[in-house]
Enzyme design. Structure first.
Site, PDB file in Angstrom:
ATOM      1  N   ASN A  46       0.828  -1.212   0.000  1.00 33.63           N
ATOM      2  CA  ASN A  46       0.000   0.000   0.000  1.00 33.63           C
ATOM      3  C   ASN A  46       0.859   1.257   0.000  1.00 33.63           C
ATOM      4  O   ASN A  46       0.591   2.218  -0.726  1.00 33.63           O
ATOM      5  CB  ASN A  46      -0.911   0.018   1.228  1.00 33.63           C
ATOM      6  CG  ASN A  46      -2.048  -0.981   1.149  1.00 33.63           C
ATOM      7  OD1 ASN A  46      -2.305  -1.557   0.091  1.00 33.63           O
ATOM      8  ND2 ASN A  46      -2.731  -1.188   2.258  1.00 33.63           N
ATOM      9  N   ARG A 376      -9.549  -5.290 -14.392  1.00 31.19           N
ATOM     10  CA  ARG A 376      -8.386  -6.049 -13.909  1.00 31.19           C
ATOM     11  C   ARG A 376      -8.719  -7.532 -14.061  1.00 31.19           C
ATOM     12  O   ARG A 376      -9.739  -7.998 -13.546  1.00 31.19           O
ATOM     13  CB  ARG A 376      -8.078  -5.733 -12.447  1.00 31.19           C
ATOM     14  CG  ARG A 376      -7.718  -4.275 -12.179  1.00 31.19           C
ATOM     15  CD  ARG A 376      -7.199  -4.090 -10.763  1.00 31.19           C
ATOM     16  NE  ARG A 376      -7.157  -2.698 -10.371  1.00 31.19           N
ATOM     17  CZ  ARG A 376      -6.149  -1.867 -10.640  1.00 31.19           C
ATOM     18  NH1 ARG A 376      -5.114  -2.311 -11.316  1.00 31.19           N
ATOM     19  NH2 ARG A 376      -6.192  -0.608 -10.237  1.00 31.19           N
ATOM     20  N   ARG A 406      -4.342   1.093 -13.299  1.00 28.99           N
ATOM     21  CA  ARG A 406      -3.003   1.347 -12.767  1.00 28.99           C
ATOM     22  C   ARG A 406      -2.306   0.075 -12.302  1.00 28.99           C
ATOM     23  O   ARG A 406      -2.860  -0.717 -11.550  1.00 28.99           O
ATOM     24  CB  ARG A 406      -3.080   2.353 -11.614  1.00 28.99           C
ATOM     25  CG  ARG A 406      -1.709   2.771 -11.086  1.00 28.99           C
ATOM     26  CD  ARG A 406      -1.845   3.847 -10.051  1.00 28.99           C
ATOM     27  NE  ARG A 406      -2.232   5.111 -10.648  1.00 28.99           N
ATOM     28  CZ  ARG A 406      -3.116   5.945 -10.122  1.00 28.99           C
ATOM     29  NH1 ARG A 406      -3.723   5.616  -9.006  1.00 28.99           N
ATOM     30  NH2 ARG A 406      -3.397   7.088 -10.698  1.00 28.99           N
ATOM     31  N   HIS A 436     -14.550   1.870 -15.774  1.00 26.99           N
ATOM     32  CA  HIS A 436     -14.472   1.181 -14.495  1.00 26.99           C
ATOM     33  C   HIS A 436     -15.749   0.400 -14.194  1.00 26.99           C
ATOM     34  O   HIS A 436     -15.822  -0.329 -13.214  1.00 26.99           O
ATOM     35  CB  HIS A 436     -14.204   2.219 -13.392  1.00 26.99           C
ATOM     36  CG  HIS A 436     -13.784   1.638 -12.083  1.00 26.99           C
ATOM     37  ND1 HIS A 436     -14.561   1.714 -10.943  1.00 26.99           N
ATOM     38  CD2 HIS A 436     -12.656   0.959 -11.723  1.00 26.99           C
ATOM     39  CE1 HIS A 436     -13.943   1.119  -9.940  1.00 26.99           C
ATOM     40  NE2 HIS A 436     -12.788   0.657 -10.382  1.00 26.99           N
ATOM     41  N   ARG A 565     -14.416   1.797   3.748  1.00 24.40           N
ATOM     42  CA  ARG A 565     -13.216   1.057   4.138  1.00 24.40           C
ATOM     43  C   ARG A 565     -11.980   1.933   4.216  1.00 24.40           C
ATOM     44  O   ARG A 565     -11.203   1.857   5.153  1.00 24.40           O
ATOM     45  CB  ARG A 565     -12.954  -0.076   3.143  1.00 24.40           C
ATOM     46  CG  ARG A 565     -11.777  -0.974   3.536  1.00 24.40           C
ATOM     47  CD  ARG A 565     -11.241  -1.766   2.374  1.00 24.40           C
ATOM     48  NE  ARG A 565     -10.405  -0.959   1.491  1.00 24.40           N
ATOM     49  CZ  ARG A 565     -10.523  -0.915   0.176  1.00 24.40           C
ATOM     50  NH1 ARG A 565     -11.467  -1.597  -0.423  1.00 24.40           N
ATOM     51  NH2 ARG A 565      -9.705  -0.175  -0.546  1.00 24.40           N
ATOM     52  N   HIS A 593     -14.796  -4.485  -0.540  1.00 22.60           N
ATOM     53  CA  HIS A 593     -14.722  -3.837  -1.853  1.00 22.60           C
ATOM     54  C   HIS A 593     -16.084  -3.499  -2.445  1.00 22.60           C
ATOM     55  O   HIS A 593     -16.164  -2.758  -3.437  1.00 22.60           O
ATOM     56  CB  HIS A 593     -13.950  -4.760  -2.811  1.00 22.60           C
ATOM     57  CG  HIS A 593     -13.512  -4.128  -4.083  1.00 22.60           C
ATOM     58  ND1 HIS A 593     -14.114  -4.390  -5.295  1.00 22.60           N
ATOM     59  CD2 HIS A 593     -12.530  -3.226  -4.349  1.00 22.60           C
ATOM     60  CE1 HIS A 593     -13.523  -3.692  -6.246  1.00 22.60           C
ATOM     61  NE2 HIS A 593     -12.554  -2.984  -5.700  1.00 22.60           N
TER      62      HIS A 593
END
Length: 687
Positions: A46, A376, A406, A436, A565, A593
């Site tokens: 992170n 992804r 990214r 997205h 979160r 998520h």
């Protein structure tokens, strides 16, 4: 002078609080030891991304002379100082925790040691490993007048070496070289066991190389060897308008990323002053230097933990995702979805249902078209293989691949090329916008007409992260959702006039405005003395307009509960502004998520699934999707799921008005929402 409290929490400072919550999981003695080591790894990963993107962006602003305050009251220079101070303290706490965790692991027989502490037979074994496996891939790189300072790759581990030639006078200037620790080899080297010992011992690769460093410099004496690691600016700067081929433009930018401006330098504590000065001068870095008391880059601990055999007592109990019972006893998923909508909650329910659905669609002769978005994708994606097979069989397959996801850019480029070779229509989205949204559309011929089957979700179509992230997926054949799905793909893949969405909220055109209307309806109900309530679950909340609208709702008397979160720039519990807002964050075994929004609506409750967080980039610079859940029973299911989170008093932390988080404490029995959700279908029936 005391700084006046802003109406908002700074986004980057809020992120540091989030990563501190991850670190707290590594410090939590109730978590299994090997899981605590994995949390230490996540803290490092992170922090790498934060430095290479967020801190790098602030550094760019300072370099450009930008001095304007953001909406939270910080200038780039002022924020930089605070971020460096807090991240430095976080790293100190992280390595203190690392030492505590490995002392405990040592008592369990899992030891990372040094070459000097090995006995003769063990030392011979690792020396043989060095000569046969490590030495052939090492490349010492000297720095002198004829050999300029080499390119130091971002986030790679190196050794800085000071040397003296055997014939040099002691007063002569020492020589300098660097050696890259090869990332292609495991960072941890297992050591043959000692006699009558059940211990598992390892040495780190950099320690092994340092111990044999003389083999790389014949005729020279290394007298100082220290690890270092550089983080560079990794944000892509794309000229999409001027790019003739977006894929080629991104490939060029990925190559340029290697030369990104240095952002952070990590060095081993006690590095020789001369070696440190050479690195600082050559890398042109002064004020983001971190001295590490321990192994650099603890992200290796994730692979280390996964590689260890056994030790189940030091891990979380295994979770076996169940196959959604709605599809459990059928070979025809289309028939099930025709009859009813199906909701899935990952990782408790298996992502295999999604890949099975696409595989069935690929094999079905009545399926005419498959359209989906990919943001992804995992390294070994069955899903991509099914799409390729569908295209090769003559079906119209359209895939919107987001090349700008990214750190997944290279992988997505590879998938795009594979899909194109198989005959899929691959689209890279719209200029200036990341795609997205998470949506899959299958068009099927049935009894002389066409029926649309849709899957919308909160997470990526990635079978790997579906075992690690909590996400929601919805299968439906509802004609209104199907119509909107077709319109969405037409807008992304072709020329289409603005569409009046019947069910969806779509960014960047109208998602924010739709959310505002839903909030304003709750405000109107509250003003009229009716019940008014909002529950919103997301990853991040940082858009100022959304925060101001929530403040307005709180002031009108709307009860607001936010499950955020990560980053949250809203300050809850401020008298006269946000006293009706509660914010909690859950950091636990799985990464929370899902994005789910609930509005009481005078008793006619509405629930939405979304791909979008309430951040400026999601609402204005991305193609995002929010879909209603029409089925009454499934709405109840999602409300139950939200209530699971709101009742958590073990892993939930509550945000205070000053921007800090505290563990939720109450008189209720301990309740850990992720553990309770393991009992399918308990989460569907929870009251």
């Amino acid at each position: 002078m005391t700084r006046q409290l802003s109406h908002y929490v700074n986004r980057d400072l809020s992120w540091i609080e989030f990563n501190r919550r991850v670190l707290q999981e590594a410090q939590d003695l109730d978590n299994p030891l090997l899981e605590r080591a994995k949390f230490l790894s996540i803290v490092s990963s992170n922090l790498d991304e934060f430095m290479s993107v967020r801190v790098a962006g602030i550094q760019d602003q300072i370099r450009a002379g930008y001095t304007k305050m953001d909406f939270t009251g910080y200038t780039p220079a002022g924020l930089w100082k605070r971020l460096i101070k807090r991240t430095t303290q976080m790293v100190y706490d992280q390595y203190k925790t690392y030492r505590e965790v490995f002392r405990s692991l040592g008592r369990e027989g899992i030891i990372i040691t040094t070459v000097e502490e090995l006995n003769a037979s063990q030392s011979n074994a690792v020396s043989q490993y060095f000569q046969e496996i490590v030495f052939p891939v090492l490349t010492p790189m000297a720095v002198d007048q004829s050999r300029p300072f080499p390119l130091v790759h971002t986030k790679e581990l190196y050794l800085a070496v000071l040397l003296q030639q055997d014939k040099m006078d002691k007063e002569d200037e020492p020589l300098f070289a660097i050696v890259q620790v090869p990332s292609i080899l495991p960072r941890f080297v297992p050591i043959p066991g000692r006699t009558n010992s059940k211990k598992m011992e390892f040495v780190l690769l950099e320690d092994l190389i340092e111990n044999h460093i003389t083999t790389l410099f014949n005729g020279y004496t290394p007298y100082a060897v220290h690890p270092f690691r550089l983080t560079r600016n990794a944000d892509l700067t794309l000229n999409e308008d001027g790019a003739e081929d977006l894929l080629e433009e991104i490939e060029k930018e990925l190559r340029r990323r290697r030369w990104g401006i240095p952002v952070r330098l990590e060095v081993a504590r006690g590095m020789h002053p001369m070696a440190l000065e050479i690195l600082k001068e050559e890398l042109e870095i002064e004020d983001n230097l971190i001295e590490i008391d321990g192994p650099l880059d603890l992200s290796f601990l994730m692979k280390f933990v996964h590689s260890l055999p056994g030790h189940d007592n030091l891990r979380y109990s295994r979770l076996e995702p169940v196959y959604p019972y709605e599809f459990d006893e059928t070979d025809d998923m289309f028939e099930v979805i025709r009859q009813r909508d199906v909701l899935m909650y990952h990782p408790y329910e298996s992502f295999d249902a999604v890949t099975d659905f696409i595989e069935q669609a690929a094999d079905d002769p009545d399926v005419l078209a498959i359209k989906m978005t990919l943001y992804r994708v995992s390294g070994q994606s069955v899903l991509v293989q099914s799409l390729s097979k569908a295209a090769e069989s003559g079906k119209q397959v359209t895939v919107v691949v987001e090349l700008k996801a990214r750190f997944d850019e290279e992988r997505n480029i590879a998938w795009a090329r594979q899909l194109e070779k198989s005959g899929c229509h691959v689209v890279y989205g719209l200029v200036g916008l990341k795609t997205h949204a998470k949506i899959l559309l299958v068009v099927r011929r049935e009894q002389g007409t066409l029926r649309r089957y849709v899957h919308v979700g909160t997470g990526n179509y990635n079978d790997s992260t579906a075992t690690l992230y909590t996400d929601i997926g919805l299968f439906t054949s509802h004609p209104i959702i199907g119509s909107d799905a077709s319109a969405l793909f037409n807008e992304v893949t072709g020329y289409s006039s603005p569409y009046e969405w019947k069910a969806f909220g779509v960014a960047p055109t109208d998602l924010k405005e739709k959310l505002f209307r839903l909030i304003e309806r709750e405000i109107a109900n509250a003003v009229q003395g009716k019940g008014a309530r909002i529950i919103a679950k997301m990853n991040s909340l940082s858009n100022q307009e959304m925060i101001d609208k929530l403040y307005e709702a709180s002031q009108a008397g709307v009860r607001i509960e936010l499950i955020v979160r990560g980053v949250c720039c809203l300050r809850p519990g401020v008298a006269g502004r946000s006293e009706n807002i509660r914010v909690i964050s859950i950091v636990d075994r799985f990464l929370e998520h899902a994005r789910v929004m609930y509005f009481y609506n005078g008793g006619e409750e509405e629930v939405y699934l979304s791909s979008a967080d309430w951040m400026t980039r999601n609402l204005t610079r991305r193609i995002e999707l929010m879909s209603p859940v029409f089925d009454v029973s499934l709405r109840k299911t999602l409300i139950n799921m939200l209530q699971l989170n709101l009742d958590d008093n073990v892993k939930a932390r509550e945000l205070r008005a000053n921007g800090t988080y505290v563990h939720v404490e109450n008189d209720m029995m301990p309740f850990r929402s992720q553990f309770e959700a393991r009992s399918i279908p308990q989460w569907k029936n929870y009251v």
